[in-house]
Design an enzyme around this catalytic site. Structure first.
Site, PDB file in Angstrom:
ATOM      1  N   ARG A 117      37.804  78.646  -4.529  1.00 60.84           N
ATOM      2  CA  ARG A 117      38.227  79.754  -3.675  1.00 60.84           C
ATOM      3  C   ARG A 117      38.274  79.254  -2.253  1.00 60.84           C
ATOM      4  NH1 ARG A 117      37.902  84.715  -6.325  1.00 60.84           N
ATOM      5  NH2 ARG A 117      36.825  84.611  -8.332  1.00 60.84           N
ATOM      6  N   GLN A 119      39.796  79.873   1.953  1.00 60.55           N
ATOM      7  CA  GLN A 119      39.631  80.877   2.995  1.00 60.55           C
ATOM      8  C   GLN A 119      40.598  82.031   2.821  1.00 60.55           C
ATOM      9  OE1 GLN A 119      40.171  79.266   6.864  1.00 60.55           O
ATOM     10  NE2 GLN A 119      39.935  81.213   7.925  1.00 60.55           N
ATOM     11  N   GLY A 121      42.637  82.459  -0.181  1.00 62.43           N
ATOM     12  CA  GLY A 121      43.055  82.736  -1.545  1.00 62.43           C
ATOM     13  C   GLY A 121      42.311  81.868  -2.539  1.00 62.43           C
ATOM     14  N   LYS A 122      42.801  81.897  -3.772  1.00 64.51           N
ATOM     15  CA  LYS A 122      42.196  81.140  -4.855  1.00 64.51           C
ATOM     16  C   LYS A 122      42.972  79.852  -5.081  1.00 64.51           C
ATOM     17  CE  LYS A 122      40.583  85.239  -7.363  1.00 64.51           C
ATOM     18  NZ  LYS A 122      40.651  85.979  -8.641  1.00 64.51           N
ATOM     19  N   VAL A 123      42.277  78.899  -5.701  1.00 65.04           N
ATOM     20  CA  VAL A 123      42.873  77.621  -6.083  1.00 65.04           C
ATOM     21  C   VAL A 123      42.727  77.496  -7.590  1.00 65.04           C
ATOM     22  CG1 VAL A 123      42.857  75.132  -5.776  1.00 65.04           C
ATOM     23  CG2 VAL A 123      42.264  76.614  -3.859  1.00 65.04           C
ATOM     24  N   LYS A 139      47.370  76.621  -4.973  1.00 64.46           N
ATOM     25  CA  LYS A 139      46.697  77.536  -4.054  1.00 64.46           C
ATOM     26  C   LYS A 139      47.523  78.811  -3.957  1.00 64.46           C
ATOM     27  CE  LYS A 139      44.511  77.712   0.478  1.00 64.46           C
ATOM     28  NZ  LYS A 139      44.214  76.969   1.734  1.00 64.46           N
ATOM     29  N   ASP A 232      37.793  70.830  11.072  1.00 58.58           N
ATOM     30  CA  ASP A 232      36.806  71.315  10.099  1.00 58.58           C
ATOM     31  C   ASP A 232      36.413  70.188   9.144  1.00 58.58           C
ATOM     32  OD1 ASP A 232      35.083  73.089   8.930  1.00 58.58           O
ATOM     33  OD2 ASP A 232      36.585  74.019   7.651  1.00 58.58           O
TER      34      ASP A 232
END
Length: 1060
Positions: A117, A119, A121-123, A139, A232
């Site tokens: 998951r 930032q 959505g889902k992967v 993604k 990041d």
């Protein structure tokens, strides 16, 4: 005899071979090698033919199975009921048939399962329909849940990933956009995160860390050459593929920078954030990545973080001071590289050139420089050479050689300027100047030559305008179209794609124009697969992998659950900490490492101790009762003497005890029955045990945080301190109860030290009528202090308080039944300023944390962000400081604060049982010392009130749950924070909701649900114990997100959150 002759002949035949010259031996060896090579080639051809036959058979089987599935882009409607048989190759190389049930289809990809998951959505894991065993990461981003700002961030992430083509950066293959969702088809790295690798293998050696760090430096240097900054970097965003190659992911916070300018977006993870991000200063992009790379290198070679703290205040102070220690077992070169990257001043921090040229990376310098020039740049150079050759041929056919040379120089300068990523505006100005010079020179030439030169100049201007349009829209600088010939492409892959049904011309055009469609993505997938297979077949690479994983460690390192990095793993199950829910039905005074098997045995021991204490209390209180009555009759006009209860626990105790007498008429009856049952002047065993548990800090709060030595000391001291603490508490209650016969509702308080800074919370059951109760209680206290000898007023007052207490208890019981099934009990954590508690509390868990984007004035969309603690003395007309500045300054003010701030709280009376007075004890798990008020009641005409809420039964979880808001661990879990008390903040919320005429229902004393304009949302008041503030949390339940955000902005704009 014949056999002997044959043997002699055979020997004679062998002897010349043994005595042959040296050059003849070499010829025979060469012939043997040639034969071996021919045999190997034949074997390879046979293997290739077998592989082709297997692929054809697999493709035929898959196409037959896929024809049975309805082709649709919608994942919900395209899932087939029957499982799909897909041949998946295992890690050992053997192909096995595994039945996988696809969740749906997206383009040419089958969606199998969720693997992560992100930032936005889902992967999900996907398989290509036409390429067997080829995995991709899909993604999925729901566009309906994105506001315009996050949608811009997603679009920016896609543009930057299209720009980056590096072997150590996750690659984007295809982008599929629908009206509802955005699908990003990316490269799949199946070996997991570097964090998982370190948890499993422990600390890396310097050679292992050098291989990983070399790939990181190469990728980040390539990003900076493309003017992209990641912002990041951390081990969670570094993946490993099957060939131990680093793959950098998660470009959701990345952005484009220009040299000489500064960025203003503050984002990233706190433990990897640079000092300029914490101080909210403008920064240049590469310096932030260099700091994060230094932290990552420190983690790789040591196995723990350089900057860590119990809370954000301590963490930020260490980062701003640059306070870290490098282990002595590291080499001098590694220490110097880490120290050069972890410099607080960004101007003095190491640059990427210095890192590449550092002695620690001298052996891998050529690898970094070679991988920085990727295939796209190499193809760009070949394109430039071809363009220059074509222009030279055209110029040779022209008559005027001088003008031709000028055109060649201009074209070369224009193309080299785009390669070096210089400013687009300057390039355009130079190009325009050059073109003007060309036009002036061409005026002296013939008309034919002028036309040819103008055409060349127009072509150059068109190429430059495409790059300037991208730069003005703050998009990354894209490389020009790669004019690849058919000879440059892999003809084997193209032939294979043509066999799968793709058209040759469309395929070549999509690859040349760098399109992210189905044809180009399939080509690059096959190209990557071919490259991986070639790397796996190389014996040198296999030996390197074996050497890498088998290299012994120079220091002992903990792995698995004992790894120090396990608590920083984002998906790791958290252990019980000070903020985790715990049941309080059992006695709270027990050691932190008590096991469940000994739980019942401890309860029996405590019950026996309580029974022994009851007899001791009766005998002791009967002897003290007469002396206390005589003393109170003589000194009934004096204030009660301060009593301080001290324990031998590891932390300082700061609990406040307030004792209220509800019925003075029942004192005689209770005094007559002292021998049989405890009356108003005695405290029952259950109450004494509750006082003991409240005075002493609950060791449950220190679970998994206190070292073993401290736990053993606490367990030893518990047995010695139980008897002393109970006797002292009972004596204090008897003195106060006997003195309260003439003046009811007196409280014992003490001067609070400056370390106790948590705001006071009013009783939770009287939140709706807090103002009326506070006014009545204050007036009653003043009248009782002025008229201590008036018994009639006391009787009427006590009856009035008793009726109100019984009414509030009924309201509490109704709310308990509603809230006990839906809410969970959470214990308070220690104060930020408590030094001893901070050392024993659990270390800060570093979840993925994203700070908000701020402009220069600290606002976003006209809305102030109060995510961090603000000082209470901040006025409205002053200039608003940044959240981090106010966060740190308020922490300093908390440490320096003494008795300036008055702690106001309302003391409410609870229900009585069998006409006996009840002792209300504050049961905050945060340890406090007893406050002693030395002010004279005759001078001030006012009694000091306790600064903690009154709780009837501290051991009941439902009542403690009702009287405190829900605990939130981190600041980003709420929308805004304030220093106001929870009841006062709740009144402010109800007032603002009423002004906007929003219908609402009160689900809990600190939770309301609202519904207006088709939007349903909740407003909850939460507690942030680490910062000693209260937070306001908005949560959308249903309805449009646009209307929900506008409503929240309107509500927050009308709330007065600053404490007065």
């Amino acid at each position: 005899m014949e056999t002997l002759k044959e043997e002699e002949q055979f020997r004679n035949f062998d002897t010349p071979l043994l005595n042959t010259p040296h050059h003849l031996k070499e010829e025979t060896q060469i012939q043997q090698k040639e034969r071996e090579q021919q045999q190997q080639q034949q074997q390879q051809l046979q293997q290739q033919l077998q592989l082709q036959n297997e692929r054809e058979n697999r493709n035929h089987n898959i196409t037959e199975e896929l024809n049975k599935i309805p082709s649709s882009n919608n994942s919900s409607n395209s899932s087939s009921p029957n499982p799909l048989s897909i041949s998946v190759s295992s890690s050992l190389g053997s192909a096995s048939s595994i039945h996988l049930t696809p969740q749906g289809t997206i383009g040419n990809y089958l969606v199998i399962k969720t693997i992560g998951r992100g930032q936005f959505g889902k992967v999900k894991l996907g398989y290509h329909k036409k390429i067997p065993n080829e995995k991709v990461a899909i993604k999925i981003i729901n566009k309906g849940k994105l506001d315009p700002e996050t949608l811009k961030m997603v679009q920016r992430e896609v543009r930057i990933m299209k720009l980056l083509h590096h072997p150590n950066i996750i690659r984007l293959y295809e982008v599929i956009e629908t009206s509802r969702a955005l699908y990003l088809i990316m490269e799949y790295a199946g070996e997991g995160e570097v964090m998982d690798f370190m948890i499993a293998h422990g600390v890396l050696t310097e050679s292992q860390a050098r291989t990983f760090f070399t790939q990181i430096v190469s990728a980040i240097n390539y990003c900076h050459s493309k003017r992209a900054v990641h912002r990041d970097l951390k081990p969670e965003n570094l993946l490993l593929d099957c060939n131990r190659q680093i793959k950098i992911i998660d470009f959701g916070l990345s952005n484009v920078f220009t040299p000489g300018s500064y960025l203003k977006t503050f984002c990233g993870s706190p433990t990897y954030a640079s000092p300029e991000l914490i101080l909210r200063k403008e920064y240049n992009g590469p310096s932030v990545d260099v700091w994060s790379m230094g932290v990552v290198l420190f983690v790789l070679v040591t196995g723990y973080l350089p900057f860590d703290g119990d809370n954000y205040v301590e963490l930020f102070q260490k980062i701003l001071a640059g306070n870290y220690t490098i282990p002595s077992y590291l080499t001098h070169e590694c220490k110097s590289l880490i120290s050069r990257m972890l410099v607080v001043d960004p101007d003095k921090r190491a640059t990427m050139e210095e890192i590449i040229n550092h002695p620690w990376l001298s052996s891998t310098k050529q690898i970094i420089l070679s991988t920085t020039m990727t295939d796209s740049l190499k193809n760009l150079n070949s394109c430039l050479e071809q363009q220059i050759n074509v222009e030279n041929l055209l110029n040779q056919s022209l008559n005027n050689s001088n003008n031709n040379n000028i055109n060649n120089i201009n074209n070369i300068n224009n193309t080299m300027a785009t390669m070096n990523n210089s400013n687009n505006n300057n390039n355009n100005n130079n190009n325009n100047n050059n073109n003007n010079n060309n036009n002036n020179n061409n005026n002296n030439n013939n008309n034919n030559n002028n036309n040819n030169n103008n055409n060349n100049n127009n072509n150059n201007n068109n190429n430059n305008t495409t790059t300037t349009t991208n730069a003005t829209t703050t998009t990354p600088i894209t490389s020009p179209i790669q004019n690849r010939n058919n000879e440059e492409l892999d003809q084997e892959i193209i032939e294979e794609l043509v066999g799968l049904g793709f058209e040759r011309e469309e395929l070549c055009n999509s690859i040349r124009q760098n399109k992210y469609n189905d044809a180009a993505s399939t080509y690059f997938l096959l190209q990557g697969k071919k490259l991986r297979e070639s790397q796996q077949n190389q014996t040198d690479n296999a030996k390197k992998l074996e050497k890498f994983y088998s290299e012994p460690l120079t220091i002992p390192a903990h792995v698995g659950e004992n790894s120090p990095l396990i608590k920083y793993k984002r998906h790791h199950k958290r252990s019980n900490t000070v903020d985790s829910p715990k049941s309080t039905n059992t006695p709270q005074y027990r050691s932190s490492n008590t096991q469940q098997n000994n739980h019942h045995h401890q309860q029996q021991q405590q019950q026996q101790q309580q029974q022994q204490q009851q007899h001791h209390h009766h005998t002791q209180q009967q002897n003290q009762q007469q002396s206390q009555q005589q003393y109170n009759n003589n000194n009934h006009n004096k204030p009660p003497t301060p009593t301080i209860v001290t324990t031998q626990a590891s932390t300082t105790v700061n609990n406040h005890i307030s004792i209220n007498n509800n019925n003075n008429n029942n004192n005689n009856n209770n005094n007559n029955n002292n021998s049989s049952t405890p009356g108003s002047n005695t405290v029952s065993s259950t109450q004494s045990s509750s006082i003991n548990s409240s005075v002493n800090p609950s060791p449950l709060c220190l679970s998994n945080a206190v070292p073993v030595s401290l736990r053993e000391k606490l367990r030893e001291k518990e047995a010695t301190t139980t008897n002393t603490t109970t006797t002292t508490t009972t004596t204090t209650t008897t003195t106060t109860n006997t003195s309260s016969n003439n003046s009811s509702n007196q409280s014992i308080s003490s001067i609070s030290p400056p370390t106790s800074t948590s705001p006071n919370l009013q009783p939770f059951s009287l939140a709706s009528t807090a103002n009326n109760n506070n006014n009545n209680n204050n007036s009653n206290n003043n009248s009782n202090n002025n008229n201590n000898n008036n018994n009639n007023n006391n009787n009427s007052l006590n009856s009035h308080i008793q009726r109100r207490a019984t009414a509030s208890s009924l309201q509490q019981q109704q709310q308990m039944q509603q809230a006990s099934n839906t809410r969970r009990l959470r214990s308070n954590s220690s104060s930020v300023a408590d030094q001893s508690q901070r050392q024993e509390s659990r270390k800060l868990e570093d979840d993925w944390v994203i700070f908000e984007d701020y402009s220069n004035d600290g606002h976003r969309d006209g809305q102030p962000k109060n995510y961090h603690l603000q000082p209470s003395s901040l006025s409205s007309h002053k200039k608003q400081k940044s959240p981090v500045h106010s966060f740190l300054s308020s922490f300093k003010n908390i440490l320096k604060r003494s008795d300036d701030k008055s702690f106001n709280s309302s003391s409410s009376n609870n229900n009585t049982n069998n006409n006996n007075t009840t002792t209300s004890v504050s049961t905050n798990n945060t340890p406090r010392t007893l406050e002693v008020d030395h002010q004279n009641s005759n001078n001030n005409n006012q009694q000091a009130t306790s600064s903690s809420p009154n709780v009837t039964s501290p051991s009941s979880p439902s009542q403690q749950q009702q009287q405190e808001p829900r605990i939130v661990r981190f600041v980003f879990g709420v929308n805004t924070t304030t220093m106001k008390d929870a009841p006062e903040l709740m009144q402010q919320v109800l007032k603002v909701v009423d002004t906007f005429c929003i219908p609402h229902t009160k689900k809990a004393p600190f939770l309301i649900e609202c519904e207006t304009e088709g939007v349903r949302f909740s407003i909850e008041i939460c507690r942030l114990p680490r910062l000693s503030v209260n937070g306001l949390k908005f949560k959308r339940i249903g309805g449009s997100s646009w209307r929900y955000k506008s409503i929240c902005k309107d509500l927050l704009s009308q709330m007065k959150l600053n404490s007065h």
